[in-house]
Design an enzyme around this catalytic site. Sequence first.
Site, PDB file in Angstrom:
ATOM      1  N   HIS A   1       0.864  -1.193   0.000  1.00 52.98           N
ATOM      2  CA  HIS A   1       0.000   0.000   0.000  1.00 52.98           C
ATOM      3  C   HIS A   1       0.892   1.232   0.000  1.00 52.98           C
ATOM      4  O   HIS A   1       1.842   1.300   0.778  1.00 52.98           O
ATOM      5  CB  HIS A   1      -0.871  -0.038   1.258  1.00 52.98           C
TER       6      HIS A   1
ATOM      7  N   TYR B   1     -14.800   3.934   7.248  1.00 55.11           N
ATOM      8  CA  TYR B   1     -15.454   2.719   6.743  1.00 55.11           C
ATOM      9  C   TYR B   1     -16.948   2.684   7.054  1.00 55.11           C
ATOM     10  O   TYR B   1     -17.459   1.757   7.693  1.00 55.11           O
ATOM     11  CB  TYR B   1     -14.714   1.474   7.275  1.00 55.11           C
TER      12      TYR B   1
HETATM   13  C1  DNO Z   1      -6.598   2.830   5.674  1.00 52.69           C
HETATM   14  C2  DNO Z   1      -6.023   1.723   4.910  1.00 52.69           C
HETATM   15  C3  DNO Z   1      -4.657   1.298   5.411  1.00 52.69           C
HETATM   16  C4  DNO Z   1      -4.224   0.025   4.715  1.00 52.69           C
HETATM   17  C5  DNO Z   1      -2.894  -0.494   5.181  1.00 52.69           C
HETATM   18  C6  DNO Z   1      -2.438  -1.649   4.345  1.00 52.69           C
HETATM   19  O1  DNO Z   1      -7.755   3.089   5.571  1.00 52.69           O
HETATM   20  O2  DNO Z   1      -6.023   1.972   3.566  1.00 52.69           O
HETATM   21  O3  DNO Z   1      -4.721   1.090   6.788  1.00 52.69           O
HETATM   22  O4  DNO Z   1      -5.139  -0.981   4.967  1.00 52.69           O
HETATM   23  O5  DNO Z   1      -1.929   0.491   5.146  1.00 52.69           O
HETATM   24  O6  DNO Z   1      -1.438  -2.343   5.019  1.00 52.69           O
END
Ligand code: DNO
Length: 391
Positions: A240, A363
Amino acid sequence: MEKTWRWFGPDDRITLGMLRQIGVEGIVTSLHHIANGDVWTYDEVMKMKLFIESHGLRWSVVESLPVCEAIKYGGDDRDRLIANYIESLANLGKAGVKTVCYNFMPVLDWARTDLDYPNPDGTTNLYFNRAEFAYFDIFILKREGAQADYDEATLLRVDELRQKMDADSERRLVENIIVKTQGFVNGNISENDLDPVARFRELLDLYKGIDADALRANMKYFLEAIMPVCREYDINMCVHPDDPPLQILGLPRIVTCDADIEAFLEAVPDPHNGLTFCAGSLSAGAHNDVVSLARKYASRTHFVHARICNVLPGGDFKEASHLDPRLVEVVRIFERERPGVPMRVDHAPLMLGDGEMGYNAGYSFHGRMLALGMVSGMMAAINNESNTEKR
Ligand code: DNO
């Protein structure tokens, strides 16, 4: 693209049954109950997989199989932790779960200062206020040398802020930056930490003397160690990007721009070493042209995060509408070049009662459902265009 959704396990208030009704095809999740660094056993992986399948869905992506700090800073324990990581990957591979998202951000996963920033239409969004972040760094964390990392204009804004901040607003800032955004993504600080700031300082100390080159070398070491198991089970790793894609808190950050992406892909030139194309994280840096990055890296992308940011004067940024033309272009590129790649919408607004539901930051249910509807509509239109062109 495959329409997926980040779901936080059986305790998530948003149930798999609800997700089926709104057109979700695949689930993005993690074994959140297993501590970072411990092995994900085959039995635990299968339990989750079968649970998801019993609802007519599939486990498409692991987000995340967390990479422990000691692997990132190259601590004494790293080989043991990498061996555990390899074992977890093998168990995922045996179970047929083959796309794994992770990050290589030291200490702090994604960063926001405001989780409830009001929009004119009555919804709220995530927001990053550069001056508030600097205030946290200089006056709450009291990091040595922090002032020198900010420009004059930001420091002026920080001075203005100082007149307004009180104990309550400082507490809120700490919660937003290092607690509420971190615990639920298996980050370093959870709601149970009594003194999150002290704990955070200890974590920052681990990176004394680790610059970007050292962090890059540690990422290469990790990737080279795990590539054999990825090849054996055909597992696609997808890092990411750093969110935001900027240097923060004196920490090295190495997935922030075109040159960084090129560097880690070339350092380990195996197709199983790939990218999570998080259009939102990349667009939070004014230096990134997210559409040309999508074009350039589509072939090494194994997972797409559909969202987009607007960078504002002064370096603040705000999540923009999923209908933003840049996102339409990104969706077009992946829909045409990587038709089966898993995609999830990300960081949608809070709306229509989402705020009272206690969802994890970014979310929401209604906000994400609307965003998924928007992106699904784009995909349908793009496919229709492609079919018309073929005729
Ligand atoms: C936040 C996410 C991140 C992502 C991590 C992957 O909303 O996009 O926390 O899941 O960085 O490891």
